[in-house]
Design an enzyme around this catalytic site. Structure first.
Site, mmCIF file in Angstrom:
data_model
loop_
_atom_site.group_PDB
_atom_site.id
_atom_site.type_symbol
_atom_site.label_atom_id
_atom_site.label_comp_id
_atom_site.label_asym_id
_atom_site.label_seq_id
_atom_site.Cartn_x
_atom_site.Cartn_y
_atom_site.Cartn_z
ATOM 1 N N ASP A 107 -2.361 -18.054 2.008
ATOM 2 C CA ASP A 107 -3.493 -18.750 1.376
ATOM 3 C C ASP A 107 -4.040 -19.829 2.311
ATOM 4 O OD1 ASP A 107 -1.059 -20.037 1.016
ATOM 5 O OD2 ASP A 107 -1.403 -20.579 -1.066
ATOM 6 N N TYR B 235 0.819 -1.213 0.000
ATOM 7 C CA TYR B 235 0.000 0.000 0.000
ATOM 8 C C TYR B 235 0.856 1.268 0.000
ATOM 9 C CZ TYR B 235 -3.964 -3.077 1.044
ATOM 10 O OH TYR B 235 -4.917 -4.065 0.994
ATOM 11 N N ASP C 226 -10.813 -8.746 7.352
ATOM 12 C CA ASP C 226 -12.228 -8.748 6.929
ATOM 13 C C ASP C 226 -12.803 -10.160 7.029
ATOM 14 O OD1 ASP C 226 -12.096 -6.045 6.272
ATOM 15 O OD2 ASP C 226 -13.213 -6.298 4.406
ATOM 16 N N ASP D 54 -5.077 -6.728 5.786
ATOM 17 C CA ASP D 54 -6.312 -6.078 5.342
ATOM 18 C C ASP D 54 -7.328 -7.151 4.944
ATOM 19 O OD1 ASP D 54 -8.100 -4.138 4.517
ATOM 20 O OD2 ASP D 54 -7.156 -3.832 2.561
ATOM 21 N N LYS E 242 4.004 -15.212 2.593
ATOM 22 C CA LYS E 242 3.944 -16.008 1.367
ATOM 23 C C LYS E 242 5.401 -16.314 0.999
ATOM 24 C CE LYS E 242 1.776 -17.843 -2.183
ATOM 25 N NZ LYS E 242 0.953 -19.060 -2.056
HETATM 26 C C1 IPM Z 1 -9.105 -0.801 6.235
HETATM 27 C C2 IPM Z 1 -9.585 -0.207 4.946
HETATM 28 C C3 IPM Z 1 -8.479 0.680 4.384
HETATM 29 C C4 IPM Z 1 -7.251 -0.175 4.201
HETATM 30 C C5 IPM Z 1 -8.837 1.419 3.092
HETATM 31 C C6 IPM Z 1 -10.068 2.268 3.281
HETATM 32 C C7 IPM Z 1 -7.684 2.235 2.581
HETATM 33 O O1 IPM Z 1 -9.939 -1.195 4.052
HETATM 34 O O2 IPM Z 1 -8.822 -0.041 7.175
HETATM 35 O O3 IPM Z 1 -9.018 -2.034 6.326
HETATM 36 O O4 IPM Z 1 -7.127 -0.870 3.195
HETATM 37 O O5 IPM Z 1 -6.403 -0.184 5.066
HETATM 38 MN MN MN Z 2 -9.893 -3.218 4.857
#
Ligand code: IPM
Ligand code: MN
Length: 360
Positions: A227, A146, A255, A251, A195
């Protein structure tokens, strides 16, 4: 005591969930006799609308002058919002990335806990969810893909895009240290995710994490491929304690782990540097589809406020009180739409905030 809290409500459901977190903080201030002064700051899409940029120098400076910052969420619908017609460096997410970098918030703590009351909302089969789980993802937040060099340009007449995944040993070591330190206060197990069967950055990651582990002989270190880890999170999440990983892997995996707890709306996060300062925000996004409807789940924002009390203000009793109030409301079977299940009472975002505040 008096504390200065910067508040970035942001976009989408951000303002409504942050309002509920503030309602809870105000109750904490009243009961425990603190004074919180809030400074509202713009970042993300709302800052683009107001100033033409997702993050101003004034906002960064105001964050620096705060004891901690409480954030909602930023960004909009990436296919329909005009913010996504702008060049990438002027889009909402660029503001958040720049803020993290400017404040050196390299350690992102994302606790993923399956509350006993929410086992019904867990997306996994009962024989997996009944073991519960309590893991903490330590995501590296200011390096990796990133933040590496990127460009899109024609190469020999063919449009080509490049992103760079880069880490140096110091960046890896400092996040590894954070992971081992928090593991010492938990179940003393660290899973480092990489990885390393393909990427050089992962091979260096593995080497440095292994070296760092020598200073923490009580902690069990395990290495796992990203993975396979994605699979293990849905197969047997109870095996994990602290998971440490680079920015993009963290990231994605956070989620996934969040959803396994029932809803993205339950997961708080803390982004920390080497000082007491931190930025606290839900792990989930701005959910533009449900924004403004008063149906979002404010619990992630409220638990983020609890982390703020705990890590930046050193108010452990107060943080415990907030977490217990959340648990109590769940035990009493109140649910927002995202975690609704049979025999529960569905409440709105603001009702959920009030119910939690009343129980402090
Ligand atoms: C998170 C979000 C952010 C990230 C985005 C909004 C840039 O997805 O905090 O997980 O990828 O870090
Ligand atoms: Mn995120």
């Amino acid at each position: 005591m008096h504390y200065r809290i910067g508040v970035i409500k942001g976009d989408g459901i951000g303002p409504e969930i942050v309002n509920e977190a503030i309602r809870v903080l105000d109750k904490v201030a009243e009961i425990y006799q603190h004074e919180f002064t809030y400074t509202e700051l713009l970042m993300g899409g709302c800052s683009i609308d107001a100033y033409g940029v997702p993050l101003t120098e004034e906002t960064i400076q105001a964050c620096r002058e705060s004891d901690a910052v409480l954030m909602g969420s930023i960004g909009g619908n990436t296919t329909t919002s005009p913010w996504y017609q702008l060049p990438p460096e002027l889009r909402p997410e660029a503001g958040l990335l720049k803020l993290r970098k400017s404040l050196n918030l390299f350690a992102n703590l994302r606790p993923c806990v399956l509350y006993p009351e929410l086992r019904g909302a867990c997306t996994l089969r009962e024989e997996i969810s009944r073991n519960g789980f309590d893991m903490l993802i330590m995501r590296e937040l200011t390096g990796g893909l990133y933040f590496g060099e990127r460009k899109t340009e024609p190469v020999d007449g063919v449009m080509t895009a490049v992103d760079t995944l880069r880490y140096n040993e110091n960046e890896i070591r400092r996040i590894a240290v954070k992971a081992f330190e928090v593991a010492m206060k938990r179940k003393k197990k660290v899973t480092s995710v990489d990885k390393a069967n393909v990427l050089d950055s992962s091979r260096l990651w593995r080497k440095i994490v292994t070296e760092t582990a020598k200073d923490y002989p009580e902690v069990t270190l395990e290495h796992a491929l990203v993975d396979s880890t994605a699979m293990q999170i849905v197969k047997n999440p109870a095996q994990f304690d602290v998971m440490v990983t680079e920015n993009m892997f963290g990231d994605i995996l956070s989620d996934e782990a969040a959803m396994v707890t029932g809803s993205l709306g339950m997961l708080p996060s803390a982004s920390l540097n080497e000082t007491k300062f931190g930025l606290y925000e839900p792990s989930g996004g701005s959910a533009p589809d449900i924004a403004g409807k008063n149906i979002a789940n404010p619990i992630a924002a409220i638990l983020s406020a609890a982390m703020l009390l705990r890590y930046s203000l050193d108010l452990q009793t107060e943080a415990d009180a907030v977490e217990k109030a959340v648990q109590k409301v769940l035990q009493e079977n109140y649910r927002t739409a995202d975690i609704m299940s049979e025999n529960c009472q569905q409440v709105s975002c603001s009702e959920m905030g009030s119910l939690i505040a009343e129980r402090i």
